[in-house]
Enzyme design. Structure first.
Site, PDB file in Angstrom:
ATOM      1  N   HIS A   1       0.851  -1.198   0.000  1.00 19.45           N
ATOM      2  CA  HIS A   1       0.000   0.000   0.000  1.00 19.45           C
ATOM      3  C   HIS A   1       0.887   1.247   0.000  1.00 19.45           C
ATOM      4  CE1 HIS A   1       0.312   1.187   4.352  1.00 19.45           C
ATOM      5  NE2 HIS A   1       0.465  -0.115   4.562  1.00 19.45           N
TER       6      HIS A   1
ATOM      7  N   ASP B   1       6.009   2.471   6.653  1.00 19.37           N
ATOM      8  CA  ASP B   1       4.736   1.782   6.497  1.00 19.37           C
ATOM      9  C   ASP B   1       3.900   2.559   5.490  1.00 19.37           C
ATOM     10  OD1 ASP B   1       2.362   0.394   6.818  1.00 19.37           O
ATOM     11  OD2 ASP B   1       1.964   1.170   8.832  1.00 19.37           O
TER      12      ASP B   1
ATOM     13  N   GLU C   1      -5.094   1.690   2.420  1.00 15.88           N
ATOM     14  CA  GLU C   1      -4.971   0.524   3.309  1.00 15.88           C
ATOM     15  C   GLU C   1      -5.158   0.932   4.757  1.00 15.88           C
ATOM     16  OE1 GLU C   1      -2.636  -2.279   5.970  1.00 15.88           O
ATOM     17  OE2 GLU C   1      -2.487  -0.123   5.668  1.00 15.88           O
ATOM     18  N   GLU C   2      -4.656   2.103   5.116  1.00 18.16           N
ATOM     19  CA  GLU C   2      -4.631   2.518   6.510  1.00 18.16           C
ATOM     20  C   GLU C   2      -6.014   2.783   7.093  1.00 18.16           C
ATOM     21  OE1 GLU C   2      -2.235   2.242   8.379  1.00 18.16           O
ATOM     22  OE2 GLU C   2      -0.357   2.452   7.256  1.00 18.16           O
TER      23      GLU C   2
ATOM     24  N   ASP D   1       4.472  -5.753   3.644  1.00 14.75           N
ATOM     25  CA  ASP D   1       4.140  -4.694   4.600  1.00 14.75           C
ATOM     26  C   ASP D   1       5.131  -4.737   5.752  1.00 14.75           C
ATOM     27  OD1 ASP D   1       2.723  -2.620   5.872  1.00 14.75           O
ATOM     28  OD2 ASP D   1       0.785  -3.488   5.335  1.00 14.75           O
TER      29      ASP D   1
ATOM     30  N   HIS E   1       3.898   3.670  12.965  1.00 14.08           N
ATOM     31  CA  HIS E   1       2.916   4.751  13.079  1.00 14.08           C
ATOM     32  C   HIS E   1       3.443   5.915  13.918  1.00 14.08           C
ATOM     33  CE1 HIS E   1      -0.994   2.532  11.683  1.00 14.08           C
ATOM     34  NE2 HIS E   1       0.032   2.369  10.856  1.00 14.08           N
TER      35      HIS E   1
END
Length: 334
Positions: free
Chosen positions: A61, A168, A198-199, A221, A308
């Site tokens: 992603h 990410d 995707e998130e 990922d 994140h």
């Protein structure tokens, strides 16, 4: 590869606003693909023709977590909400980039006790963003309601480690790009999907594989690492120990045949790997499993610290091992 990682991670493209990163990826793949399309949702789909009619789909992603402006007060301070999994604790006091505008995230608190209470039970209701505007009118001109922002993080190379925002999943995008560059005449036809959104719930992957209808799909990922002090005791993945072959996470169970084939290839070519069982989270593999009549799917992950946050960390050897493993799978895995 270092320069490519720096290039992609420093681009600001949150979920739903992937235009900039999509253009950069497509530019990077020029001369290495046989064709591409951009579907109605904005997924970038590229391919390289193989000798057989079997199709391998690799997915990463291209979106990243971020925030969106929800309101502006009379003094020009922004109120925001998360786009994807953004913690108010992680974002506090950080820099947020809204296009050409950079703001600082602050927290309300008129007294020491209120500051302590707000910090103890922090939420987006108690946060604001200071963009240096004098009033609402000035703020609305440069950062109106509905503006999307991301961490204003930058790439750092520290020994064997790479650190940046949006590893990410830009590091997964890098892996797929490198596979396309290294494959000369692939045995199986290779599709690369650089998925959107995707998130916020695997949105792009749920539709990307429908028309391709591949024989297998592998999501690339990041995954959480358990090698920092007092890390989760049920997390075994470590930086520098190789590609992570996922068995299960919170959203999907990887196809057993794909997992066993990846393990056999890693052993055959002396590619370092580790087995991954993640007790939370998920990847686009779930989206492909649910596509059309179902697609056998799995995930190959890159162990990452501080996911994140503005400073996600990976090990360069793990990135290389992931690229090598995926390349061998496309060549002979099915």
């Amino acid at each position: 590869m270092r320069d490519l990682i720096k290039k992609l991670t420093e681009i600001s493209s949150p979920s739903g606003r992937e235009d900039s990163i999509r253009n950069a990826i497509l530019e990077e793949l020029n001369g290495y693909i046989d064709g591409y399309e951009i579907d109605k949702l904005g997924n970038l789909i590229v391919w390289k023709n193989g000798k057989t009619n079997k199709k391998v789909l690799l997915d990463a992603h291209m979106d990243e977590i971020g925030v969106v402006v929800t309101n502006i007060d009379d003094n020009g301070f922004l109120r925001i909400d998360m786009v994807g999994g953004v913690s108010p604790y992680t974002i506090l006091n950080s820099k947020i980039r809204f296009g050409n505008v950079v703001g600082i995230v602050g927290m309300e608190g008129e007294t020491v006790n209120e500051l302590r209470s707000n910090l103890k039970e922090l939420s987006f209701d108690k946060l604001f963003v200071d963009i240096g505007a004098k009033n609402r009118e000035e703020a609305e001109k440069i950062c109106p309601i509905g503006s999307f922002g991301t961490f204003d993080g930058h790439f750092i190379e520290q020994g064997d480690f790479y650190v940046s925002k949006s590893m990410d999943d830009r590091i997964g995008c890098v892996a797929i790009i490198e596979v396309f560059k290294r494959l000369q005449q692939p045995t199986n036809t290779l599709y690369g999907v650089f998925a959107v959104q995707e998130e916020i719930g695997l949105v792009g992957a749920r539709v990307a594989g429908y028309n391709i209808d591949p024989d297998v799909a592998i999501a690339i990922d990041v995954t959480g690492a358990g090698d920092t002090p007092k890390a989760n005791k049920r997390t075994s993945m470590k930086l520098g120990k190789g590609a992570c072959i996922k068995v299960k996470d919170g959203y999907s169970i990887s196809d057993r045949k794909i997992v066993e084939t990846l393990k056999e290839l890693a052993k055959k070519y002396n590619i370092p790997y580790q087995m991954e069982v993640l007790i939370y989270g998920g990847t686009d593999a779930r989206g492909y499993q649910n596509t059309k009549a179902g697609i056998p799917s799995a995930t190959v992950s890159i162990a990452t610290r501080y996911i994140h946050t503005p400073n996600e960390m990976v090990h360069k050897d793990d990135v290389e091992a992931t690229i090598q493993l995926l390349t061998k799978y496309v060549e002979e895995g099915i």
